[in-house]
Design a protein around this motif. Sequence first.
Motif, PDB file in Angstrom:
ATOM      1  N   ARG A 105      11.523 -12.685   4.207  1.00 59.10           N
ATOM      2  CA  ARG A 105      11.062 -11.905   4.941  1.00 59.10           C
ATOM      3  C   ARG A 105      10.745 -10.221   4.372  1.00 59.10           C
ATOM      4  O   ARG A 105      10.087  -9.465   4.458  1.00 59.10           O
ATOM      5  N   ILE A 108       8.040  -9.710   1.854  1.00 55.79           N
ATOM      6  CA  ILE A 108       6.980  -9.304   2.649  1.00 55.79           C
ATOM      7  C   ILE A 108       7.117  -7.750   2.745  1.00 55.79           C
ATOM      8  O   ILE A 108       6.200  -7.054   2.684  1.00 55.79           O
ATOM      9  N   ASP A 109       8.131  -7.173   3.235  1.00 52.78           N
ATOM     10  CA  ASP A 109       8.424  -5.759   3.413  1.00 52.78           C
ATOM     11  C   ASP A 109       8.058  -5.027   1.982  1.00 52.78           C
ATOM     12  O   ASP A 109       7.749  -3.937   1.880  1.00 52.78           O
ATOM     13  N   ALA A 112       4.706  -4.893   1.019  1.00 56.98           N
ATOM     14  CA  ALA A 112       3.820  -3.869   1.736  1.00 56.98           C
ATOM     15  C   ALA A 112       4.104  -2.500   1.259  1.00 56.98           C
ATOM     16  O   ALA A 112       3.136  -1.862   1.228  1.00 56.98           O
ATOM     17  N   VAL A 119      -0.865 -10.822  -0.362  1.00 55.71           N
ATOM     18  CA  VAL A 119       0.182 -11.638  -0.658  1.00 55.71           C
ATOM     19  C   VAL A 119      -0.344 -13.113  -0.479  1.00 55.71           C
ATOM     20  O   VAL A 119      -0.810 -13.451   0.364  1.00 55.71           O
ATOM     21  N   LEU A 126       6.039 -17.120   7.759  1.00 54.84           N
ATOM     22  CA  LEU A 126       6.070 -15.969   6.806  1.00 54.84           C
ATOM     23  C   LEU A 126       4.578 -15.317   7.135  1.00 54.84           C
ATOM     24  O   LEU A 126       4.587 -14.061   7.206  1.00 54.84           O
ATOM     25  N   TYR A 129       5.043 -13.699  10.448  1.00 52.36           N
ATOM     26  CA  TYR A 129       5.734 -12.344  10.284  1.00 52.36           C
ATOM     27  C   TYR A 129       4.818 -11.309   9.719  1.00 52.36           C
ATOM     28  O   TYR A 129       4.869 -10.141  10.123  1.00 52.36           O
ATOM     29  N   SER A 130       4.013 -11.411   8.632  1.00 52.68           N
ATOM     30  CA  SER A 130       3.212 -10.634   7.832  1.00 52.68           C
ATOM     31  C   SER A 130       2.055 -10.171   8.977  1.00 52.68           C
ATOM     32  O   SER A 130       1.734  -8.812   9.040  1.00 52.68           O
ATOM     33  N   ASN A 133       3.695  -7.656  11.542  1.00 49.52           N
ATOM     34  CA  ASN A 133       4.153  -6.455  11.325  1.00 49.52           C
ATOM     35  C   ASN A 133       3.474  -5.548  10.214  1.00 49.52           C
ATOM     36  O   ASN A 133       3.280  -4.526  10.199  1.00 49.52           O
ATOM     37  N   TYR A 134       2.448  -6.324   9.441  1.00 47.62           N
ATOM     38  CA  TYR A 134       1.589  -5.509   8.570  1.00 47.62           C
ATOM     39  C   TYR A 134       0.141  -6.219   8.729  1.00 47.62           C
ATOM     40  O   TYR A 134      -0.231  -6.803   7.752  1.00 47.62           O
ATOM     41  N   LEU A 137      -2.218  -5.919   5.723  1.00 48.39           N
ATOM     42  CA  LEU A 137      -1.905  -6.751   4.395  1.00 48.39           C
ATOM     43  C   LEU A 137      -2.841  -7.985   4.500  1.00 48.39           C
ATOM     44  O   LEU A 137      -2.337  -8.834   5.371  1.00 48.39           O
ATOM     45  N   ILE A 139      -3.728 -11.591   3.514  1.00 51.37           N
ATOM     46  CA  ILE A 139      -3.276 -12.833   3.272  1.00 51.37           C
ATOM     47  C   ILE A 139      -3.930 -13.793   2.559  1.00 51.37           C
ATOM     48  O   ILE A 139      -5.124 -14.154   2.967  1.00 51.37           O
TER      49      ILE A 139
END
Length: 358
Positions: A105, A108-109, A112, A119, A126, A129-130, A133-134, A137, A139
């Motif tokens: 995780r 990923i932070d 970003a 990514v 994951l 999560y991405s 939170n983003y 971003l 994928i």
Amino acid sequence: MDQAVIKSTPSQETAANSATEINAAKVLELVCPAGSLPALKAAVDAGADCVYLGFRDATNARNFAGLNFDEAAIAEGIDYAHQRARKVLLALNTYPQAATSQLWRGAIDRAAVAGVDAVIMADPGLMRYSADNYPDLRIHLSVQGSATNYEAINFYQKHFGVARAVLPRVLSLAQVELVAKNTGIDIEVFGFGSLCVMVEGRCALSSYVTGEAPNTHGVCSPAKAVRWQQTPKGLESRLNGALIDRYDDHENASYPTLCKGRFDVEDENYYAIEEPASLNTLALLPQLVAMGVKAVKIEGRQRSPAYVSQVTRVWRDAIDHCLSQPQRYSVKPGWMSELNKVAEGQQHTLGAFHRAWK
């Protein structure tokens, strides 16, 4: 050994005829490996549209000592690529373990914050999560995600907003075409480099010898387990003590992996699963573009900047030639001569694109 020029099948002839409609407006991105900052710069300078790289930890599937990027290197690399209008993709393509999931995780932070363009991920958790939170971003579904059909790819698009899928290297040309026709996201295929003969993401073969699986530790044959020994019978390669292959003086030795070892099987000593050879799809470029494939990936983050530069230049020339003159496209001897110098075992194959595995 299969060569990069093969006899056409009816489906390939149809695809080749369709390729006459290709024009330069149809983009086929060239995605090249960057195991180090010099390799990144070499790829960009040689004409890559995108480079892909990883952090210096188990979050990426090329976790070799001496490779990959820390924060300073990735910042410089992104700046170098973006100044030249190229993209940087981060491979976050192994699976997190419960005790250390924060490492993934956190990656990923870091991605970003660094400003990567996408990514490349395999683990659905994951991706969740991405996406949460983003959301901006991008994928890409990693080849390690083992999506071999369009239903799986469409699932990832629906639930996580995946924008591109990298197909495993075990699909036939007809299967690639079927996937591309039935999904709305970009499809990326491997074009050149070491050929993984298993379905990526599902292989734990090396863990039986090394105790470390590629899905969790980032490499199927870790360098610490590799040994070379000259013996009266020839040069032996071993993986954690297990004999993988033995070479005569005139033979080219390849990096020891279980799937490409020679073994005694029914009174025959040969490559039980697959020969060490480089996948080379130069001959298939018109068909791939006609099918709607959007990107071709060069394998080799563990290779040198010189390798990256040499292979990227050949593929840049080939793709440009294919897009500008599709009716006249053919594989140039000069391209093959350059790729012969860096091919695994100095041999080429079209792999599963045109034949079943042994």
